[in-house]
Design an enzyme around this catalytic site. Structure first.
Site, short mmCIF file in Angstrom:
data_model
loop_
_atom_site.label_atom_id
_atom_site.label_comp_id
_atom_site.label_asym_id
_atom_site.label_seq_id
_atom_site.Cartn_x
_atom_site.Cartn_y
_atom_site.Cartn_z
N ASP A 6 0.85 -1.19 0.00
CA ASP A 6 0.00 0.00 0.00
C ASP A 6 0.88 1.23 0.00
OD1 ASP A 6 -2.49 1.61 0.38
OD2 ASP A 6 -1.47 2.11 2.25
N GLY A 8 0.91 4.94 0.57
CA GLY A 8 0.17 6.05 1.14
C GLY A 8 0.93 7.35 0.99
N THR A 10 2.13 9.25 3.30
CA THR A 10 3.21 9.37 4.27
C THR A 10 4.13 8.16 4.27
OG1 THR A 10 1.78 10.72 5.69
CG2 THR A 10 3.75 9.78 6.69
N ALA A 109 -7.96 3.50 -3.42
CA ALA A 109 -7.69 2.06 -3.41
C ALA A 109 -7.47 1.54 -2.00
CB ALA A 109 -6.47 1.77 -4.28
N ASP A 110 -6.90 2.37 -1.12
CA ASP A 110 -6.67 1.94 0.26
C ASP A 110 -7.99 1.75 1.00
OD1 ASP A 110 -7.11 4.70 0.05
OD2 ASP A 110 -5.83 5.19 1.76
N THR A 133 -2.76 9.68 7.08
CA THR A 133 -2.55 11.08 6.75
C THR A 133 -3.85 11.85 6.88
OG1 THR A 133 -0.79 10.42 5.22
CG2 THR A 133 -1.66 12.65 5.00
N THR A 184 1.76 24.92 27.57
CA THR A 184 1.29 24.96 26.19
C THR A 184 1.39 23.60 25.53
OG1 THR A 184 1.97 27.27 25.97
CG2 THR A 184 1.66 26.04 23.93
#
Length: 261
Positions: A6, A8, A10, A109-110, A133, A184
């Site tokens: 696969d 992707g 990332t 497709a994923d 992602t 923060t």
């Protein structure tokens, strides 16, 4: 042996399945659409060496990709090393799943592969959540893909927040000591973890209100294990859902193409 890949935005995730359907290894590479076929072939060689597997044992391969510039190069690298031409998930591939006409040619497709696996493995109706992602929610019922929701992924949202707000730092995604941030960084971490968990709970509730309650909610993707423990809804984690789906798709289409005796 069946190689599933696969591609992707990332990362590239791959798995090697035995003839019995057992996942022998799972590995990942960083997505780099500028790599040539030869560079990708070297990466594949290294991956197989790492997991002590033999490329020459590959009898079939299947690729899903949301990065078109890499699809051809990856397919060429696999064929160069193994002599096997990979099947590419796309138009013409039989899924055994009905997809509503409005989204049939737009579905990644994923998402198709993960949905096919979910239908094979879990009771329906199903909501499949893929936390990569992007974060996607897919609603499946009666072996039909009913529709989806797409939301910016966890890391994209954090990077956008840090990039657009000058006084907010780039942070690692870790468990804060409390939902109440006293710095923060802790406040941002709390927002990421609990905010995404609340969003997921809320989206499931809204999807069920418009359709009907589901029997299974299953989550996959790189951020699943970080967010799922903070959700109030019962959600299964299946890290190999996409690879399983690619294996099922290969088997379904391979059987279809096999000559009759």
């Amino acid at each position: 042996m069946i190689l599933t890949i696969d591609i992707g935005n990332t990362a590239i995730t791959m798995g090697l399945f035995t003839p019995e359907g057992r996942l022998q290894f799972r590995g990942s590479l960083k997505t780099d659409k500028n790599k040539t076929r030869d560079q990708i072939a070297i990466d594949l060689l290294d991956m197989f060496h790492l997991y002590r597997s033999d490329l020459q044992g590959i009898t079939g391969a299947v690729i899903s990709s949301v990065v078109p510039p890499m699809t051809s190069a990856m397919a060429g690298a696999v064929e160069q090393l193994s002599g096997v031409r990979p099947m590419i998930v796309g138009p013409g591939v039989k899924t055994g799943m009905n997809i509503l006409a409005e989204i049939h040619n737009q579905l990644g497709a994923d998402i198709v592969a993960s949905s096919v696996a979910a239908i094979q493995k879990y009771p329906q109706p199903i909501i499949v959540i893929d936390m990569g992602t992007a974060t996607t929610f897919s609603y499946l019922s009666e072996s039909t893909y009913k529709g989806c929701v797409i939301i910016p992924g966890v890391r994209i949202a954090v990077e956008a927040l840090s990039g657009r707000a000058a006084e907010l730092p780039h942070i690692s995604l870790e468990q804060p000591p409390s939902i109440f941030g006293r710095s923060t960084i802790d406040a941002m971490r709390s927002g990421v973890l609990y905010g995404n968990a609340a969003m997921i709970d809320g989206m499931i509730q809204r999807m069920e209100a418009e359709a009907k309650p589901v029997a299974t909610v299953v989550m996959t993707g790189g951020n699943a294990e970080m967010i799922q423990p903070h959700c109030k809804r019962k959600i299964l984690i299946d890290e190999n859902l996409l690879l399983d789906g690619l294996y099922y798709l290969y088997q379904k289409n391979h059987e279809r193409r096999r000559p009759k005796k």
